[in-house]
Design a protein around this motif. Structure first.
Motif, PDB file in Angstrom:
ATOM      1  N   PHE A   1      -7.608 -10.506   8.598  1.00  0.00           N
ATOM      2  CA  PHE A   1      -6.777 -10.992   7.592  1.00  0.00           C
ATOM      3  C   PHE A   1      -7.154 -10.967   6.356  1.00  0.00           C
ATOM      4  CE2 PHE A   1      -5.106 -14.634   5.127  1.00  0.00           C
ATOM      5  CZ  PHE A   1      -3.646 -14.117   4.752  1.00  0.00           C
ATOM      6  N   LEU A   2      -8.518 -11.518   6.050  1.00  0.00           N
ATOM      7  CA  LEU A   2      -9.204 -11.552   4.732  1.00  0.00           C
ATOM      8  C   LEU A   2      -9.560 -10.226   4.265  1.00  0.00           C
ATOM      9  CD1 LEU A   2     -11.735 -14.307   5.227  1.00  0.00           C
ATOM     10  CD2 LEU A   2      -9.636 -14.232   3.644  1.00  0.00           C
ATOM     11  N   GLN A   3      -9.967  -9.307   5.151  1.00  0.00           N
ATOM     12  CA  GLN A   3      -9.982  -7.668   4.747  1.00  0.00           C
ATOM     13  C   GLN A   3      -8.668  -7.265   4.237  1.00  0.00           C
ATOM     14  OE1 GLN A   3     -11.397  -6.087   8.364  1.00  0.00           O
ATOM     15  NE2 GLN A   3     -13.408  -6.068   7.552  1.00  0.00           N
ATOM     16  N   ALA A   4      -7.436  -7.542   4.747  1.00  0.00           N
ATOM     17  CA  ALA A   4      -6.233  -6.785   4.448  1.00  0.00           C
ATOM     18  C   ALA A   4      -5.762  -7.760   3.075  1.00  0.00           C
ATOM     19  CB  ALA A   4      -5.217  -7.039   5.371  1.00  0.00           C
ATOM     20  N   PHE A   5      -5.835  -8.989   3.020  1.00  0.00           N
ATOM     21  CA  PHE A   5      -5.586  -9.833   1.756  1.00  0.00           C
ATOM     22  C   PHE A   5      -6.385  -9.276   0.552  1.00  0.00           C
ATOM     23  CE2 PHE A   5      -6.145 -13.211  -1.205  1.00  0.00           C
ATOM     24  CZ  PHE A   5      -4.798 -13.545  -1.240  1.00  0.00           C
ATOM     25  N   GLY A   6      -7.815  -8.901   0.831  1.00  0.00           N
ATOM     26  CA  GLY A   6      -8.597  -8.581  -0.197  1.00  0.00           C
ATOM     27  C   GLY A   6      -8.091  -6.911  -0.743  1.00  0.00           C
ATOM     28  N   SER A   7      -7.704  -6.338   0.211  1.00  0.00           N
ATOM     29  CA  SER A   7      -7.134  -4.950   0.072  1.00  0.00           C
ATOM     30  C   SER A   7      -5.705  -5.031  -0.686  1.00  0.00           C
ATOM     31  CB  SER A   7      -6.658  -3.943   1.265  1.00  0.00           C
ATOM     32  OG  SER A   7      -7.996  -4.036   2.004  1.00  0.00           O
ATOM     33  N   VAL A   8      -4.902  -5.903  -0.399  1.00  0.00           N
ATOM     34  CA  VAL A   8      -3.725  -6.086  -1.262  1.00  0.00           C
ATOM     35  C   VAL A   8      -3.760  -6.446  -2.594  1.00  0.00           C
ATOM     36  CG1 VAL A   8      -1.589  -7.566  -1.029  1.00  0.00           C
ATOM     37  CG2 VAL A   8      -2.275  -6.364   1.012  1.00  0.00           C
ATOM     38  N   VAL A   9      -4.702  -7.662  -2.592  1.00  0.00           N
ATOM     39  CA  VAL A   9      -4.917  -8.170  -4.110  1.00  0.00           C
ATOM     40  C   VAL A   9      -5.575  -7.030  -4.921  1.00  0.00           C
ATOM     41  CG1 VAL A   9      -6.594  -9.765  -5.408  1.00  0.00           C
ATOM     42  CG2 VAL A   9      -5.195 -10.498  -3.284  1.00  0.00           C
ATOM     43  N   PHE A  10      -6.597  -6.145  -4.262  1.00  0.00           N
ATOM     44  CA  PHE A  10      -6.979  -5.146  -5.299  1.00  0.00           C
ATOM     45  C   PHE A  10      -5.954  -3.967  -5.501  1.00  0.00           C
ATOM     46  CE2 PHE A  10      -9.416  -0.912  -5.382  1.00  0.00           C
ATOM     47  CZ  PHE A  10     -10.009  -1.292  -6.773  1.00  0.00           C
TER      48      PHE A  10
ATOM     49  N   LEU B   1      -2.779  -4.673  -5.816  1.00  0.00           N
ATOM     50  CA  LEU B   1      -1.740  -5.294  -6.734  1.00  0.00           C
ATOM     51  C   LEU B   1      -2.591  -5.086  -8.327  1.00  0.00           C
ATOM     52  CD1 LEU B   1      -0.229  -8.355  -4.885  1.00  0.00           C
ATOM     53  CD2 LEU B   1       0.877  -6.132  -5.568  1.00  0.00           C
ATOM     54  N   GLY B   2      -3.702  -5.116  -8.319  1.00  0.00           N
ATOM     55  CA  GLY B   2      -4.402  -4.996  -9.574  1.00  0.00           C
ATOM     56  C   GLY B   2      -4.543  -3.803 -10.167  1.00  0.00           C
ATOM     57  N   LEU B   3      -4.530  -2.756  -9.272  1.00  0.00           N
ATOM     58  CA  LEU B   3      -4.530  -1.306  -9.437  1.00  0.00           C
ATOM     59  C   LEU B   3      -3.009  -0.820  -9.908  1.00  0.00           C
ATOM     60  CD1 LEU B   3      -6.562   0.330  -6.659  1.00  0.00           C
ATOM     61  CD2 LEU B   3      -7.012   0.425  -8.917  1.00  0.00           C
ATOM     62  N   TRP B   4      -2.014  -1.561  -9.270  1.00  0.00           N
ATOM     63  CA  TRP B   4      -0.744  -1.125  -9.684  1.00  0.00           C
ATOM     64  C   TRP B   4      -0.392  -1.797 -10.959  1.00  0.00           C
ATOM     65  CZ3 TRP B   4       4.342  -4.209  -8.007  1.00  0.00           C
ATOM     66  CH2 TRP B   4       5.463  -3.505  -8.397  1.00  0.00           C
ATOM     67  N   TYR B   5      -0.709  -3.092 -11.225  1.00  0.00           N
ATOM     68  CA  TYR B   5      -0.775  -3.624 -12.444  1.00  0.00           C
ATOM     69  C   TYR B   5      -1.389  -2.674 -13.671  1.00  0.00           C
ATOM     70  CZ  TYR B   5      -0.846  -7.050 -16.297  1.00  0.00           C
ATOM     71  OH  TYR B   5      -0.542  -7.865 -17.548  1.00  0.00           O
TER      72      TYR B   5
ATOM     73  N   ILE C   1      -9.097   9.306  -4.961  1.00  0.00           N
ATOM     74  CA  ILE C   1     -10.317   9.087  -4.214  1.00  0.00           C
ATOM     75  C   ILE C   1     -10.987   7.752  -4.562  1.00  0.00           C
ATOM     76  CG2 ILE C   1     -12.614   9.818  -3.712  1.00  0.00           C
ATOM     77  CD1 ILE C   1     -11.237  12.721  -3.657  1.00  0.00           C
ATOM     78  N   LEU C   2     -11.214   7.467  -5.869  1.00  0.00           N
ATOM     79  CA  LEU C   2     -11.853   6.508  -6.387  1.00  0.00           C
ATOM     80  C   LEU C   2     -11.317   5.179  -5.897  1.00  0.00           C
ATOM     81  CD1 LEU C   2     -14.632   5.744  -7.873  1.00  0.00           C
ATOM     82  CD2 LEU C   2     -12.997   5.523  -9.847  1.00  0.00           C
ATOM     83  N   PRO C   3     -10.119   4.785  -6.108  1.00  0.00           N
ATOM     84  CA  PRO C   3      -9.429   3.782  -5.684  1.00  0.00           C
ATOM     85  C   PRO C   3      -9.531   3.343  -4.287  1.00  0.00           C
ATOM     86  CG  PRO C   3      -8.072   4.664  -7.292  1.00  0.00           C
ATOM     87  CD  PRO C   3      -9.085   5.537  -7.050  1.00  0.00           C
ATOM     88  N   PHE C   4      -9.236   4.608  -3.418  1.00  0.00           N
ATOM     89  CA  PHE C   4      -9.379   4.654  -2.058  1.00  0.00           C
ATOM     90  C   PHE C   4     -10.961   3.983  -1.826  1.00  0.00           C
ATOM     91  CE2 PHE C   4     -10.365   6.532   1.919  1.00  0.00           C
ATOM     92  CZ  PHE C   4      -9.190   6.279   2.772  1.00  0.00           C
ATOM     93  N   ILE C   5     -11.760   4.584  -2.231  1.00  0.00           N
ATOM     94  CA  ILE C   5     -13.414   4.437  -1.788  1.00  0.00           C
ATOM     95  C   ILE C   5     -13.638   3.040  -2.108  1.00  0.00           C
ATOM     96  CG2 ILE C   5     -15.742   5.072  -1.925  1.00  0.00           C
ATOM     97  CD1 ILE C   5     -14.172   7.122  -0.303  1.00  0.00           C
ATOM     98  N   ILE C   6     -13.355   2.752  -3.351  1.00  0.00           N
ATOM     99  CA  ILE C   6     -13.552   1.133  -3.947  1.00  0.00           C
ATOM    100  C   ILE C   6     -13.007   0.171  -2.910  1.00  0.00           C
ATOM    101  CG2 ILE C   6     -13.267  -0.243  -5.470  1.00  0.00           C
ATOM    102  CD1 ILE C   6     -13.734   1.747  -7.639  1.00  0.00           C
ATOM    103  N   SER C   7     -11.722   0.411  -2.336  1.00  0.00           N
ATOM    104  CA  SER C   7     -10.970  -0.679  -1.644  1.00  0.00           C
ATOM    105  C   SER C   7     -11.567  -0.521  -0.145  1.00  0.00           C
ATOM    106  CB  SER C   7      -9.529  -0.187  -1.526  1.00  0.00           C
ATOM    107  OG  SER C   7      -8.712  -1.033  -0.683  1.00  0.00           O
ATOM    108  N   TYR C   8     -11.909   0.332   0.137  1.00  0.00           N
ATOM    109  CA  TYR C   8     -12.636   0.481   1.311  1.00  0.00           C
ATOM    110  C   TYR C   8     -13.844  -0.057   1.589  1.00  0.00           C
ATOM    111  CZ  TYR C   8     -14.792   2.327   5.550  1.00  0.00           C
ATOM    112  OH  TYR C   8     -15.537   2.576   6.805  1.00  0.00           O
ATOM    113  N   LEU C   9     -14.620  -0.123   0.557  1.00  0.00           N
ATOM    114  CA  LEU C   9     -16.040  -0.777   0.372  1.00  0.00           C
ATOM    115  C   LEU C   9     -15.627  -2.249  -0.020  1.00  0.00           C
ATOM    116  CD1 LEU C   9     -17.971   1.559  -2.054  1.00  0.00           C
ATOM    117  CD2 LEU C   9     -18.519   1.128   0.637  1.00  0.00           C
ATOM    118  N   ILE C  10     -14.564  -2.570  -0.684  1.00  0.00           N
ATOM    119  CA  ILE C  10     -14.196  -4.057  -0.830  1.00  0.00           C
ATOM    120  C   ILE C  10     -14.073  -4.708   0.686  1.00  0.00           C
ATOM    121  CG2 ILE C  10     -12.612  -5.556  -1.589  1.00  0.00           C
ATOM    122  CD1 ILE C  10     -12.965  -4.204  -4.307  1.00  0.00           C
ATOM    123  N   ALA C  11     -13.365  -4.010   1.181  1.00  0.00           N
ATOM    124  CA  ALA C  11     -12.740  -4.504   2.605  1.00  0.00           C
ATOM    125  C   ALA C  11     -13.930  -4.526   3.717  1.00  0.00           C
ATOM    126  CB  ALA C  11     -11.546  -3.867   3.297  1.00  0.00           C
TER     127      ALA C  11
END
Length: 147
Positions: free
Chosen positions: A22-31, A33-37, A112-122
């Motif tokens: 859940f925390l991984q998914a939550f971190g991904s969603v927050v990241f 949303l930040g990218l979308w903003y 690619i960059l947001p994909f990899i960064i989000s993967y590493l965050i999670a």
């Protein structure tokens, strides 16, 4: 094994792994949303897919390892057999992760960059923070002479 490791091992159960997922998914969603903003929907979806890949693979590996753990409670599992199962699970996780990455990057054409960064965050940052926060003992109880 020291006291910290024993306490952490007691907490390592299915509910703890679901909490981590859940925390991984939550971190991904927050990241995302930040990218979308800051950017647009393509980068946000790319980040979401990166986090989804990490979260899915963490759940896959956890499910396989808990299956081995349940099997070892039903019958005697040799340490070598358990190790082989662990390595097979790790190899399958790598193969499935690479396959999901290829599908998202080549077929869906995510950024690619947001994909990899989000993967590493999670996959890395959330896991390390979770382990640090769950295994940490209060400072006053720590005695370096006792291990």
């Amino acid at each position: 094994m020291n006291k910290t490791a024993l306490e952490f091992e007691k907490k390592a159960n299915a509910s703890a792994l679901l909490k981590l997922a859940f925390l991984q998914a939550f971190g991904s969603v927050v990241f995302s949303l930040g990218l979308w903003y800051c950017f647009d929907a393509r980068e946000a979806l790319s980040g979401l897919f990166g986090g989804l890949t990490a979260t899915t693979m963490s759940l896959f590996m956890a499910a396989r390892l808990f299956a081995v753990h349940r099997l070892s409670k039903l019958r005697s599992v040799a340490p070598g057999e358990a190790l082989v199962r662990f390595y097979i699970t790790a190899i399958l996780k790598i193969i499935f992760t690479l396959a999901m990455m290829v599908i998202f990057i080549v077929v869906i054409e995510v950024s690619i960059l947001p994909f990899i960064i989000s993967y590493l965050i999670a996959a890395v940052i959330v896991n390390l923070l979770y382990i640090y926060l769950e295994a940490k003992e209060p400072e006053e109880e720590y005695d370096p002479r006792v291990s």
